[in-house]
Every structure is written in structure tokens, then in C-alpha cells.
Design a protein around this motif. Sequence first.
Motif, short mmCIF file in Angstrom:
data_model
loop_
_atom_site.label_atom_id
_atom_site.label_comp_id
_atom_site.label_asym_id
_atom_site.label_seq_id
_atom_site.Cartn_x
_atom_site.Cartn_y
_atom_site.Cartn_z
N ALA A 105 0.82 -1.09 0.05
CA ALA A 105 0.13 0.03 0.06
C ALA A 105 0.92 1.13 -0.28
CB ALA A 105 -0.91 -0.03 1.23
N ASP A 106 0.30 2.58 -0.47
CA ASP A 106 1.01 3.41 -0.49
C ASP A 106 1.63 4.16 0.94
OD1 ASP A 106 0.74 3.59 -3.12
OD2 ASP A 106 -0.85 5.19 -3.36
N ALA A 107 2.41 4.96 1.16
CA ALA A 107 2.95 5.39 2.21
C ALA A 107 3.03 6.93 2.17
CB ALA A 107 3.97 4.75 2.99
N THR A 108 2.72 7.80 3.17
CA THR A 108 3.02 9.27 3.26
C THR A 108 3.79 9.52 4.41
OG1 THR A 108 0.77 9.66 4.32
CG2 THR A 108 0.91 9.78 1.91
N CYS A 109 4.78 10.41 4.24
CA CYS A 109 5.44 10.87 5.50
C CYS A 109 6.18 12.54 5.27
CB CYS A 109 6.50 9.75 5.54
SG CYS A 109 7.54 9.49 4.18
N VAL A 110 6.62 12.65 6.21
CA VAL A 110 7.38 13.69 6.20
C VAL A 110 8.97 13.61 6.54
CG1 VAL A 110 7.76 16.02 7.05
CG2 VAL A 110 5.42 15.35 6.91
N PHE A 111 9.80 13.91 5.54
CA PHE A 111 11.33 13.81 5.76
C PHE A 111 11.75 15.08 6.08
CE2 PHE A 111 10.53 10.31 3.02
CZ PHE A 111 11.71 9.59 2.88
N GLY A 112 12.97 15.16 6.73
CA GLY A 112 13.73 16.36 7.06
C GLY A 112 15.14 16.13 7.27
N VAL A 113 15.94 16.96 6.95
CA VAL A 113 17.15 16.92 7.09
C VAL A 113 17.80 18.37 7.73
CG1 VAL A 113 17.70 15.22 5.29
CG2 VAL A 113 17.95 17.80 4.60
N ALA A 114 19.08 18.22 8.43
CA ALA A 114 19.64 19.44 9.16
C ALA A 114 21.10 18.90 9.04
CB ALA A 114 18.82 19.48 10.51
N PRO A 115 21.91 20.21 8.53
CA PRO A 115 21.57 21.08 7.98
C PRO A 115 21.02 21.04 6.32
CG PRO A 115 23.98 21.15 7.82
CD PRO A 115 23.23 20.02 8.82
N SER A 116 20.50 21.94 5.92
CA SER A 116 19.94 21.44 4.45
C SER A 116 20.74 21.02 3.54
CB SER A 116 19.23 22.76 3.91
OG SER A 116 18.48 23.46 4.87
N ARG A 117 22.02 21.80 3.46
CA ARG A 117 23.13 21.51 2.61
C ARG A 117 22.73 21.69 1.17
NH1 ARG A 117 27.94 22.15 4.59
NH2 ARG A 117 28.81 20.73 2.84
#
Length: 154
Positions: A105-117
Motif C-alpha cells: 500500500a502507499d505510504a505518506t510521510c514527512v522527511f527532514g534533514v539538518a542542515p539543508s546543505r
Amino acid sequence: MHSGAGVTGANEGLDGISWNVVGQTYTPKLLSNNAFLWHAMIPADTFVPPHIHPLQDEWITVISGELEIEFGHTKGAPSVQKAGAGDVIRMPRGEEHGIFNRSGADATCVFGVAPSRKLFDLFTALDGVTDPAELVRLSALHEVDFLPPPPDAQ
């Protein structure tokens, strides 16, 4: 940079941007020098091959569906961990990881990185790229090092 005060709507990306990266839809939500966040729709049976962010910490908050994260790909048998809605996946800088949706099934999520680079610029460059060699080449120019995919990648 998009670090000013404001709201990025639920169905919007910064400046109306949305990318197709390895068959997944990424929509940027926040961009500053310190952090980059994007919403992702990860279709069933797709994956992000094992890779390393040598200069960034990365995390994923799963909104719906289920993902499998493989850590330590080149260190022998990878450690596979599952994450579902509400779970947060932590991928510290330098940690090998691959992201797989084997749930059917499809999945939805929120990704993040730090720092942006250079990740925002990488996604801009990768939008619609389908050639694996070109994906690896462009990623290396933007501080993401892809590893060979495992034999059972899907």
C-alpha cells in the motif's frame, strides 16, 4: 531560502514545487540553511536505494502506511526495522540506510534533514531522472553517496 514566517498549505509545495524522485512524489514544505522538510508519497513497491548523508542528519515521520528501513547495508546483513503511522525514523549523518515500501500500500510521510546543505538542489536536479547511473552521479555532486542496491531491493 524560504525561511520567512508563513504557512505552506497541506496541498502545496514551496513556490508550487513538486518533484518526481525515483517514482516518489516529494513536495518541499520548509527550507532554510538549518533545515529542509518535505512531504513524500511513497507508492507500494518503491524504494530509495541504500545511501549515506555524510554531512546531514535525516529523519522521517510516517503519516500513513508502513516503511522498512535497512541500516548497515555494507556491514553484512542489514538491520531491517519497520515503521508505521506516527513513528519517527532516525538516520544520523554517516549512517547507511535504504528506505523501502514493501507493504503493498502507499505510504505518506514527512522527511527532514539538518542542515539543508545541497539536498533541495539535488531534488531539483533529480526531478524525473530515471537512469540509475545519472541518479548516482548527480547525488554525489550534492553530498549524497549511493551504495549498490541489495539483490532483493524490492
